[in-house]
Every structure is written in structure tokens, then in C-alpha cells.
Design a protein around this motif. Structure first.
Motif, PDB file in Angstrom:
ATOM      1  N   ARG A 175      38.607  25.236  40.748  1.00 44.28           N
ATOM      2  CA  ARG A 175      38.855  24.924  41.777  1.00 44.28           C
ATOM      3  C   ARG A 175      39.388  25.776  43.466  1.00 44.28           C
ATOM      4  NH1 ARG A 175      43.800  20.432  42.704  1.00 44.28           N
ATOM      5  NH2 ARG A 175      44.484  22.229  41.702  1.00 44.28           N
ATOM      6  N   ILE A 176      39.866  26.819  43.050  1.00 51.51           N
ATOM      7  CA  ILE A 176      40.403  27.570  44.125  1.00 51.51           C
ATOM      8  C   ILE A 176      38.636  28.446  44.382  1.00 51.51           C
ATOM      9  CG2 ILE A 176      41.052  29.632  44.856  1.00 51.51           C
ATOM     10  CD1 ILE A 176      43.684  28.614  42.976  1.00 51.51           C
ATOM     11  N   VAL A 177      37.882  28.962  43.616  1.00 52.48           N
ATOM     12  CA  VAL A 177      36.817  29.793  43.480  1.00 52.48           C
ATOM     13  C   VAL A 177      36.077  28.237  44.428  1.00 52.48           C
ATOM     14  CG1 VAL A 177      35.045  30.515  42.795  1.00 52.48           C
ATOM     15  CG2 VAL A 177      37.270  31.088  41.649  1.00 52.48           C
ATOM     16  N   ARG A 178      35.720  27.329  43.939  1.00 50.76           N
ATOM     17  CA  ARG A 178      34.728  26.758  44.952  1.00 50.76           C
ATOM     18  C   ARG A 178      35.041  26.001  45.982  1.00 50.76           C
ATOM     19  NH1 ARG A 178      35.419  21.270  41.788  1.00 50.76           N
ATOM     20  NH2 ARG A 178      35.731  22.767  40.350  1.00 50.76           N
ATOM     21  N   SER A 179      36.805  26.296  46.125  1.00 53.91           N
ATOM     22  CA  SER A 179      37.171  26.526  48.290  1.00 53.91           C
ATOM     23  C   SER A 179      36.900  26.714  48.349  1.00 53.91           C
ATOM     24  CB  SER A 179      38.534  25.882  47.948  1.00 53.91           C
ATOM     25  OG  SER A 179      39.140  24.353  47.320  1.00 53.91           O
ATOM     26  N   TRP A 180      37.022  28.458  47.667  1.00 57.56           N
ATOM     27  CA  TRP A 180      36.647  29.626  48.829  1.00 57.56           C
ATOM     28  C   TRP A 180      35.105  30.062  49.486  1.00 57.56           C
ATOM     29  CZ3 TRP A 180      38.093  33.911  51.625  1.00 57.56           C
ATOM     30  CH2 TRP A 180      36.489  34.763  50.997  1.00 57.56           C
ATOM     31  N   ARG A 181      34.524  29.534  48.232  1.00 61.97           N
ATOM     32  CA  ARG A 181      33.575  29.451  48.567  1.00 61.97           C
ATOM     33  C   ARG A 181      32.658  27.888  49.703  1.00 61.97           C
ATOM     34  NH1 ARG A 181      30.689  33.352  45.649  1.00 61.97           N
ATOM     35  NH2 ARG A 181      31.379  33.643  43.101  1.00 61.97           N
ATOM     36  N   GLN A 182      33.268  27.619  49.739  1.00 64.58           N
ATOM     37  CA  GLN A 182      33.020  26.229  50.443  1.00 64.58           C
ATOM     38  C   GLN A 182      33.596  26.109  52.484  1.00 64.58           C
ATOM     39  OE1 GLN A 182      31.295  23.387  49.765  1.00 64.58           O
ATOM     40  NE2 GLN A 182      30.898  23.454  51.955  1.00 64.58           N
ATOM     41  N   ALA A 183      34.836  27.227  51.822  1.00 65.79           N
ATOM     42  CA  ALA A 183      35.256  27.571  53.111  1.00 65.79           C
ATOM     43  C   ALA A 183      34.429  28.922  53.608  1.00 65.79           C
ATOM     44  CB  ALA A 183      36.540  28.123  53.051  1.00 65.79           C
ATOM     45  N   VAL A 184      33.678  28.896  52.769  1.00 67.40           N
ATOM     46  CA  VAL A 184      32.747  30.489  53.741  1.00 67.40           C
ATOM     47  C   VAL A 184      31.904  30.255  53.999  1.00 67.40           C
ATOM     48  CG1 VAL A 184      31.283  32.654  52.806  1.00 67.40           C
ATOM     49  CG2 VAL A 184      33.840  32.663  51.911  1.00 67.40           C
ATOM     50  N   LYS A 185      31.155  29.187  53.329  1.00 65.27           N
ATOM     51  CA  LYS A 185      29.833  28.242  54.158  1.00 65.27           C
ATOM     52  C   LYS A 185      30.092  27.596  55.539  1.00 65.27           C
ATOM     53  CE  LYS A 185      26.223  25.030  52.036  1.00 65.27           C
ATOM     54  NZ  LYS A 185      26.193  24.127  50.925  1.00 65.27           N
ATOM     55  N   ASP A 186      31.311  26.859  55.053  1.00 61.04           N
ATOM     56  CA  ASP A 186      31.869  26.489  55.982  1.00 61.04           C
ATOM     57  C   ASP A 186      32.148  26.974  57.548  1.00 61.04           C
ATOM     58  OD1 ASP A 186      31.359  24.012  54.343  1.00 61.04           O
ATOM     59  OD2 ASP A 186      33.744  23.580  54.978  1.00 61.04           O
ATOM     60  N   ALA A 187      32.264  28.307  57.118  1.00 63.44           N
ATOM     61  CA  ALA A 187      32.069  28.875  58.319  1.00 63.44           C
ATOM     62  C   ALA A 187      30.681  30.056  58.878  1.00 63.44           C
ATOM     63  CB  ALA A 187      33.418  30.209  57.425  1.00 63.44           C
ATOM     64  N   GLY A 188      29.521  29.838  58.430  1.00 68.50           N
ATOM     65  CA  GLY A 188      28.604  29.706  58.713  1.00 68.50           C
ATOM     66  C   GLY A 188      28.342  31.540  58.215  1.00 68.50           C
ATOM     67  N   LEU A 189      29.242  31.926  57.146  1.00 70.69           N
ATOM     68  CA  LEU A 189      28.858  33.129  56.846  1.00 70.69           C
ATOM     69  C   LEU A 189      28.033  32.879  55.310  1.00 70.69           C
ATOM     70  CD1 LEU A 189      32.860  33.850  56.702  1.00 70.69           C
ATOM     71  CD2 LEU A 189      30.798  35.049  58.554  1.00 70.69           C
ATOM     72  N   ALA A 190      27.600  34.186  55.103  1.00 66.30           N
ATOM     73  CA  ALA A 190      27.067  34.599  53.654  1.00 66.30           C
ATOM     74  C   ALA A 190      27.762  35.058  52.608  1.00 66.30           C
ATOM     75  CB  ALA A 190      26.207  36.422  53.664  1.00 66.30           C
ATOM     76  N   PRO A 191      26.886  34.422  51.761  1.00 73.89           N
ATOM     77  CA  PRO A 191      28.334  34.410  50.464  1.00 73.89           C
ATOM     78  C   PRO A 191      29.322  35.477  50.280  1.00 73.89           C
ATOM     79  CG  PRO A 191      26.265  33.352  49.751  1.00 73.89           C
ATOM     80  CD  PRO A 191      25.362  33.815  51.286  1.00 73.89           C
ATOM     81  N   LYS A 192      30.380  35.531  49.833  1.00 67.91           N
ATOM     82  CA  LYS A 192      30.885  36.582  49.332  1.00 67.91           C
ATOM     83  C   LYS A 192      31.534  36.444  47.885  1.00 67.91           C
ATOM     84  CE  LYS A 192      31.329  37.065  53.979  1.00 67.91           C
ATOM     85  NZ  LYS A 192      30.688  38.292  54.642  1.00 67.91           N
ATOM     86  N   PRO A 193      31.808  37.514  47.157  1.00 67.52           N
ATOM     87  CA  PRO A 193      31.933  38.061  46.276  1.00 67.52           C
ATOM     88  C   PRO A 193      33.854  37.170  45.670  1.00 67.52           C
ATOM     89  CG  PRO A 193      32.192  40.295  47.020  1.00 67.52           C
ATOM     90  CD  PRO A 193      31.287  39.360  48.536  1.00 67.52           C
ATOM     91  N   VAL A 194      33.580  37.250  44.311  1.00 68.60           N
ATOM     92  CA  VAL A 194      34.874  36.860  44.438  1.00 68.60           C
ATOM     93  C   VAL A 194      35.148  37.542  42.759  1.00 68.60           C
ATOM     94  CG1 VAL A 194      36.592  34.699  43.349  1.00 68.60           C
ATOM     95  CG2 VAL A 194      34.447  34.314  44.986  1.00 68.60           C
ATOM     96  N   MET A 195      36.245  38.470  43.343  1.00 69.74           N
ATOM     97  CA  MET A 195      36.606  39.369  42.343  1.00 69.74           C
ATOM     98  C   MET A 195      37.845  38.840  41.070  1.00 69.74           C
ATOM     99  SD  MET A 195      38.430  42.846  42.174  1.00 69.74           S
ATOM    100  CE  MET A 195      38.651  44.380  41.283  1.00 69.74           C
ATOM    101  N   GLN A 196      37.850  39.739  39.967  1.00 64.88           N
ATOM    102  CA  GLN A 196      39.664  39.907  39.604  1.00 64.88           C
ATOM    103  C   GLN A 196      39.339  41.100  38.414  1.00 64.88           C
ATOM    104  OE1 GLN A 196      40.365  36.414  36.863  1.00 64.88           O
ATOM    105  NE2 GLN A 196      41.292  38.104  34.938  1.00 64.88           N
ATOM    106  N   PRO A 197      40.574  41.210  38.844  1.00 66.00           N
ATOM    107  CA  PRO A 197      40.958  42.889  37.838  1.00 66.00           C
ATOM    108  C   PRO A 197      41.292  42.268  35.975  1.00 66.00           C
ATOM    109  CG  PRO A 197      42.341  42.529  39.147  1.00 66.00           C
ATOM    110  CD  PRO A 197      41.201  41.210  39.544  1.00 66.00           C
ATOM    111  N   LEU A 198      40.934  43.629  35.996  1.00 68.02           N
ATOM    112  CA  LEU A 198      41.404  42.655  34.399  1.00 68.02           C
ATOM    113  C   LEU A 198      41.594  44.233  33.616  1.00 68.02           C
ATOM    114  CD1 LEU A 198      41.489  40.985  31.506  1.00 68.02           C
ATOM    115  CD2 LEU A 198      39.269  41.513  31.442  1.00 68.02           C
ATOM    116  N   TYR A 199      42.678  44.143  32.602  1.00 65.66           N
ATOM    117  CA  TYR A 199      43.316  45.738  32.153  1.00 65.66           C
ATOM    118  C   TYR A 199      43.314  44.499  30.759  1.00 65.66           C
ATOM    119  CZ  TYR A 199      46.249  48.046  35.437  1.00 65.66           C
ATOM    120  OH  TYR A 199      46.742  48.484  36.686  1.00 65.66           O
TER     121      TYR A 199
END
Length: 112
Positions: free
Chosen positions: A1-25
Motif C-alpha cells: 500500500r505504501i509503495v502504491r501511494s508513493w507511485r500515485q503521489a509521484v504520478k499526481d505531481a507530474g513526475l517521471a516514475p521514481k524507483p523504490v529501494m530497500q536495503p537488505l543485509y
């Protein structure tokens, strides 16, 4: 849900798609089917569990994972070979024809 919200906010702002990143040890063990054991911000497991975990992240929209080998106990070259042979083939990259552009596929992006 958080990722979907982030992608929608970026789209609504008229920006190009942005990556979503996670670190993993993680600590990759030799037995491909080894069960997972918790580490700080990650886990110790075999390659099968790691692939399943990464596929799960991909399914929810995470398209960049920073694999951190800080807790790796095996020889680093062996671990890198194991990653190359058993994990990475499960995540084929999609390239754009122009090597200076990012791939527009929202699941994976790569700059050449």
C-alpha cells in the motif's frame, strides 16, 4: 500500500516514475534450500529463500534492493558466484534501446 501511494503521489505531481529501494543485509549459505534465520535488518538463508523473498518485494513494487554482504560468512568470491548463478538469473533486466536512458518499465530500471 505504501509503495502504491508513493507511485500515485509521484504520478499526481507530474513526475517521471521514481524507483523504490530497500536495503537488505544477508548471509547466503551454500545449501540452496536452507531456512531463513534472522539477522539485523535481514536474514541468513539459502538462495531459494532469497529468490522467494526478492520475488515478494518485486510483487509489491520494490524495484531496487541493495544487497549488503556485511554479515556474509562464506568466501566473498564464492558468494558472488552463487548469487550470479542461483539468484540473478531469476530477475532478467529489461533494457531500453538507447543506452543513455532508463527503462520505462516500472518494475525494473537500469541505466547503461
Amino acid at each position: 500500500r505504501i509503495v502504491r501511494s508513493w507511485r500515485q503521489a509521484v504520478k499526481d505531481a507530474g513526475l517521471a516514475p521514481k524507483p523504490v529501494m530497500q536495503p537488505l543485509y544477508f548471509d547466503l549459505v551454500q545449501k540452496g534450500s536452507s531456512k531463513s534465520h534472522a539477522l539485523h535488518l535481514g536474514f541468513r538463508s539459502g538462495s531459494e529463500y532469497l529468490v522467494d523473498y526478492l520475488k515478494g518485494l518485486e510483487a509489491i513494487g520494490i524495484n531496487h534492493v541493495a544487497l549488503n554482504l556485511r554479515f556474509n560468512q562464506a568466501d566473498i568470491e564464492d558468494t558472488l558466484h552463487q548469487l550470479a548463478e542461483e539468484v540473478l538469473p531469476n530477475f532478467p533486466l529489461k533494457f531500453s534501446h538507447n543506452s543513455s536512458e532508463l527503462c520505462k518499465d516500472e518494475t525494473k530500471e537500469i541505466a547503461l
